[in-house]
Write a protein that holds these residues in place. Structure first.
Motif, PDB file in Angstrom:
ATOM      1  N   ASP A 655       1.191  -0.844   0.089  1.00  0.00           N
ATOM      2  CA  ASP A 655      -0.230   0.078  -0.168  1.00  0.00           C
ATOM      3  C   ASP A 655       0.587   1.255   0.154  1.00  0.00           C
ATOM      4  O   ASP A 655       0.674   2.387   0.240  1.00  0.00           O
ATOM      5  CB  ASP A 655      -0.760   0.079   1.092  1.00  0.00           C
ATOM      6  CG  ASP A 655      -0.390  -0.283   2.616  1.00  0.00           C
ATOM      7  OD1 ASP A 655       0.818   0.005   2.571  1.00  0.00           O
ATOM      8  OD2 ASP A 655      -1.057  -0.356   3.024  1.00  0.00           O
ATOM      9  N   GLY A 656       1.637   1.257  -0.034  1.00  0.00           N
ATOM     10  CA  GLY A 656       2.707   2.197  -0.551  1.00  0.00           C
ATOM     11  C   GLY A 656       3.555   2.440   1.166  1.00  0.00           C
ATOM     12  O   GLY A 656       4.641   2.904   1.152  1.00  0.00           O
ATOM     13  N   ARG A 657       2.972   2.489   2.396  1.00  0.00           N
ATOM     14  CA  ARG A 657       3.273   2.985   2.938  1.00  0.00           C
ATOM     15  C   ARG A 657       4.439   2.107   4.275  1.00  0.00           C
ATOM     16  O   ARG A 657       5.154   0.870   4.071  1.00  0.00           O
ATOM     17  CB  ARG A 657       2.794   2.022   4.330  1.00  0.00           C
ATOM     18  CG  ARG A 657       1.647   3.063   4.668  1.00  0.00           C
ATOM     19  CD  ARG A 657       0.442   2.340   5.285  1.00  0.00           C
ATOM     20  NE  ARG A 657      -1.152   3.314   5.328  1.00  0.00           N
ATOM     21  CZ  ARG A 657      -2.560   2.555   5.821  1.00  0.00           C
ATOM     22  NH1 ARG A 657      -1.884   1.832   6.301  1.00  0.00           N
ATOM     23  NH2 ARG A 657      -3.418   2.932   5.599  1.00  0.00           N
ATOM     24  N   ILE A 658       5.523   2.946   4.632  1.00  0.00           N
ATOM     25  CA  ILE A 658       7.295   2.601   4.709  1.00  0.00           C
ATOM     26  C   ILE A 658       7.074   2.681   6.295  1.00  0.00           C
ATOM     27  O   ILE A 658       6.698   3.390   6.833  1.00  0.00           O
ATOM     28  CB  ILE A 658       8.393   4.161   4.199  1.00  0.00           C
ATOM     29  CG1 ILE A 658       7.822   3.446   2.445  1.00  0.00           C
ATOM     30  CG2 ILE A 658       9.244   3.426   4.914  1.00  0.00           C
ATOM     31  CD1 ILE A 658       9.427   5.492   2.842  1.00  0.00           C
ATOM     32  N   HIS A 659       7.330   1.250   6.543  1.00  0.00           N
ATOM     33  CA  HIS A 659       7.370   0.899   8.246  1.00  0.00           C
ATOM     34  C   HIS A 659       9.158   0.732   7.896  1.00  0.00           C
ATOM     35  O   HIS A 659      10.249  -0.380   7.403  1.00  0.00           O
ATOM     36  CB  HIS A 659       6.825  -0.909   8.184  1.00  0.00           C
ATOM     37  CG  HIS A 659       5.238  -1.065   7.082  1.00  0.00           C
ATOM     38  ND1 HIS A 659       4.799  -0.440   8.369  1.00  0.00           N
ATOM     39  CD2 HIS A 659       4.683  -1.667   6.537  1.00  0.00           C
ATOM     40  CE1 HIS A 659       3.210  -0.718   7.603  1.00  0.00           C
ATOM     41  NE2 HIS A 659       3.660  -0.845   6.248  1.00  0.00           N
TER      42      HIS A 659
END
Length: 687
Positions: A655-659
């Motif tokens: 989803d594009g989120r950087i963890h």
């Protein structure tokens, strides 16, 4: 071929077989297996009955005896300085080779030989005693063979002349049943798969029906005496072979007791959703707290910004992608959730994470837990942030080679949805004697394949960094520390056949703990810790897949103890970098140039030539005091201060989120949030 399993045992107290090997008769009896004061895997203490007599080798199998079976092994005499003589215990033999030797000896002698069961081994070692060692509660110094915590053969931390000892068998007094070297000299392979003990009286137990590791017993030279106790349990992969492990044989018919089932799975493997969510639709920009198909449960806690920006992100030279996103930053959360204990299974020092998004949408993070980073007590633990949940699970054991150091690792989800785990496996208790091992999961980490050793030689240049990826030409790459100290650089390991075989590229990146990324033209880029250029973090470039590197000064502050950077290609095409600043100046959205300290994120749209977008990874208001764990400790989080230390790991979700994980804390944000810039000191939080 003769059926040797039906042959009767010899008569008498001692037996000399067809090759001159001496064996002693061990009569049936009972004993209490395990220790209440030892390691947790020595419990519960339980009564074991050995119902049949057996003969056990008076000595460990020697070079002379083993080489009658495999003359080629003579080439390994003296490797690293050990086991040079005919009467030295043979080393550099795998469990499989030890089993093959027993089959050969059975044919040669016409009687049934095998490895001892773990229960038989401890029974014979104790020889009727109940003390820590067969000779009492203290291991006599007269029996020492470099009995200390050893880094050998690490060239930085050892000196060869003080670490190499002879492995000649029978130099010291035997135990009360006449067996020599049951404590020390070399570890001894046992028949059993390793697994936890069960309570209750048992007769002729044979361990588990399957597992990852085969048991070794007795400890070895170059090992702290506490690991030589009668009850001490060690284990490693059956393919492993090094200078600490040999074996002795038992003459006896096979034990017919039914084995216990394989050890139960760890909690992190339970309740794993088998719904594949890769390819799910993404949430629309500005989605609120209501969860969508593409939401991984962060909408309840993330702080949405009203600022929407357009990202012009080149995927390759000459290509520009236009995308519209809304910045977001999720409230930081703790992912290392456990209660440490001096005896484990969780310890006080939790460090060196790696993380992947699995194909079911979960985040899976793993790290080591230990009292000392060079300790034999080290275990791998893990936690999940399950799809749709706001909090990480409580930590659970993930993988544990008993009494072996397991420093370093990487998790990676490949294009088919297969999850890969690479980690270090030590010969002993340090990260200077690692091999890399690889296992895979096709069910999101619920079950795992048997682990495979990627390259058989224990040593340096083998400590994995969480930087595993596939290059555009299909080559698999991961980086490793090249030495055990704070300098010495990093290297890359490559596979040209989809992981079937691996090799060290041979070059040297400046700085340890170096993450690596591929550039658009096929070059490799890396940033490491230490080995600075002109007082700045070194920038290392390779045109030939890591065989050679060129170095230059970067714009980033150098990092030191307790710090590790990450470098990754984002889905949007930009390069992502996260590291630590010590007074770096950033221009905030109000136009003011001001110093900031701690963890920052940066992006580059020209393959690392410039890094125009940098932002401190912190809350936009006073976040209070946080505990970063490991080497970090407590720190203040606000608009000018972020986490000062941490070993970083990172994955970008579909989803594009950087963890971004530090040693204890999970940060989550997107590319648009980085590009939105650092807020001014007087800027309202929701501006």
């Amino acid at each position: 071929m003769r059926d040797v399993t039906k042959q009767h045992l010899p008569e008498g107290r001692a037996y000399r077989n067809a090759i001159g090997m001496e064996l002693l008769r061990i009569e049936p009896g009972s004993y209490d297996r395990g220790s209440e004061s030892g390691d947790l895997d020595e419990q519960p203490v339980h009564r074991v009955r050995i119902s049949q007599p057996f003969y056990m080798g008076k000595y460990q199998v020697t070079n002379r005896e083993y080489e009658r079976f495999d003359p080629r092994h003579r080439a390994l005499r003296g490797k690293l300085g050990f086991a040079c003589g005919d009467d030295d215990a043979v080393v550099f033999v795998s469990w499989h080779e030890a089993v093959a030797y027993c089959r050969w000896l059975s044919e040669r002698d016409g009687r049934p030989y095998r490895l001892p069961t773990e229960a038989e081994w401890e029974y014979a070692c104790r020889a009727g005693t109940t003390t820590a060692y067969a000779m009492g509660d203290a291991f006599p110094r007269s029996h020492y063979k470099n009995q200390q915590h050893s880094w050998y053969p690490d060239p930085v931390k050892t000196k060869r002349e003080f670490e190499v000892v002879p492995l000649t068998v029978g130099q010291f007094a035997p135990n009360d049943w006449g067996l020599h070297d049951m404590h020390g000299n070399v570890e001894e392979w046992c028949q059993d798969w390793y697994g936890p003990y069960v309570a209750g009286e048992q007769t002729d137990p044979v361990g588990r029906s399957d597992g990852d590791f085969r048991v070794t017993r007795g400890g070895s030279h170059s090992t702290d005496p506490r690991y030589l106790r009668s009850a001490e349990r060690m284990a490693t992969l059956p393919e492993d072979q090094h200078w600490l492990i040999g074996f002795r044989v038992v003459l006896a018919e096979p034990v017919t007791t039914a084995p216990l089932p394989p050890a139960p799975p760890y909690p992190v493997q339970l309740g794993v959703s088998q719904t594949v969510r890769m390819g799910r639709s993404m949430p629309a920009a500005g989605a609120g707290a209501e969860e969508t198909e593409g939401d991984v449960g962060l909408a309840h806690t993330e702080k949405q910004s009203r600022l929407a920006i357009e990202l012009h992100v080149p995927h390759s030279p000459g290509e520009t992608v236009l995308a519209e996103h809304e910045p977001y930053f999720a409230a930081p959360r703790v992912y290392v959730k456990l209660t440490p204990s001096e005896r484990g299974p969780f310890f006080r020092h939790n460090h060196s994470p790696y993380v992947a998004e699995t194909a079911n949408g979960d985040l899976l993070a793993a790290w080591f837990t230990t009292n000392e980073e060079s300790g034999r007590e080290m275990k791998l633990v893990a936690s999940r942030l399950r799809w749709g949940q706001d909090e990480w699970d409580e930590a659970s054991l993930f993988w544990d080679a008993p009494d072996r150091n397991m420093t370093g690792g990487a998790l990676w989800l490949d294009e088919t949805g297969k999850l890969h785990h690479i980690c270090g496996l030590g010969a002993a208790g340090t990260w200077g004697t690692l091999v890399q091992v690889h296992r895979t999961s096709v069910d999101h980490g619920a079950t795992w394949s048997k682990a495979r050793i990627l390259y058989p030689e224990h040593g340096v240049r083998t400590m994995p960094i969480p930087s595993l990826f596939r290059m555009s030409d299909g080559t698999l790459v991961f980086s490793c520390d090249a030495e055990t100290g704070s300098t010495g650089g990093s290297t890359v390991w490559l596979s040209d056949d989809d992981g079937d075989s691996w090799y060290d590229a041979g070059g040297l990146i400046r700085g340890i703990h170096a993450p690596v990324a591929e550039l658009a033209d096929g070059r490799l880029l890396a940033y490491g810790r230490g080995d600075e250029v002109h007082g700045r973090m070194a920038r290392s470039l390779s045109f030939d897949k890591g065989r050679t590197w060129t170095y230059s000064e970067s714009e980033f502050d150098p990092i030191g103890m307790g710090q590790r950077a990450v470098l990754r290609r984002l889905q949007e095409g930009a390069l992502f970098m996260a590291s630590f600043a010590d007074g770096m100046e950033l221009r905030d959205r109000s136009g003011e140039l001001r110093p900031v300290q701690g963890l920052f994120a940066a992006v580059s749209f020209d393959d690392g030539e410039t890094w125009p977008c940098k932002r401190l990874v912190t809350t936009d208001e006073d976040g209070g005091m946080w505990d970063g764990g490991a080497w970090t400790g407590e720190f203040q989080m606000d608009r000018s201060h972020a986490e000062p230390k941490g070993y970083l790991a990172m994955v970008q979700g579909q989803d594009g989120r950087i963890h971004l994980l530090s040693s204890r804390i999970h940060y989550c944000f997107n590319l648009a949030w980085i590009m939105a810039g650092t807020p001014g000191l007087d800027e309202s939080a929701d501006e």
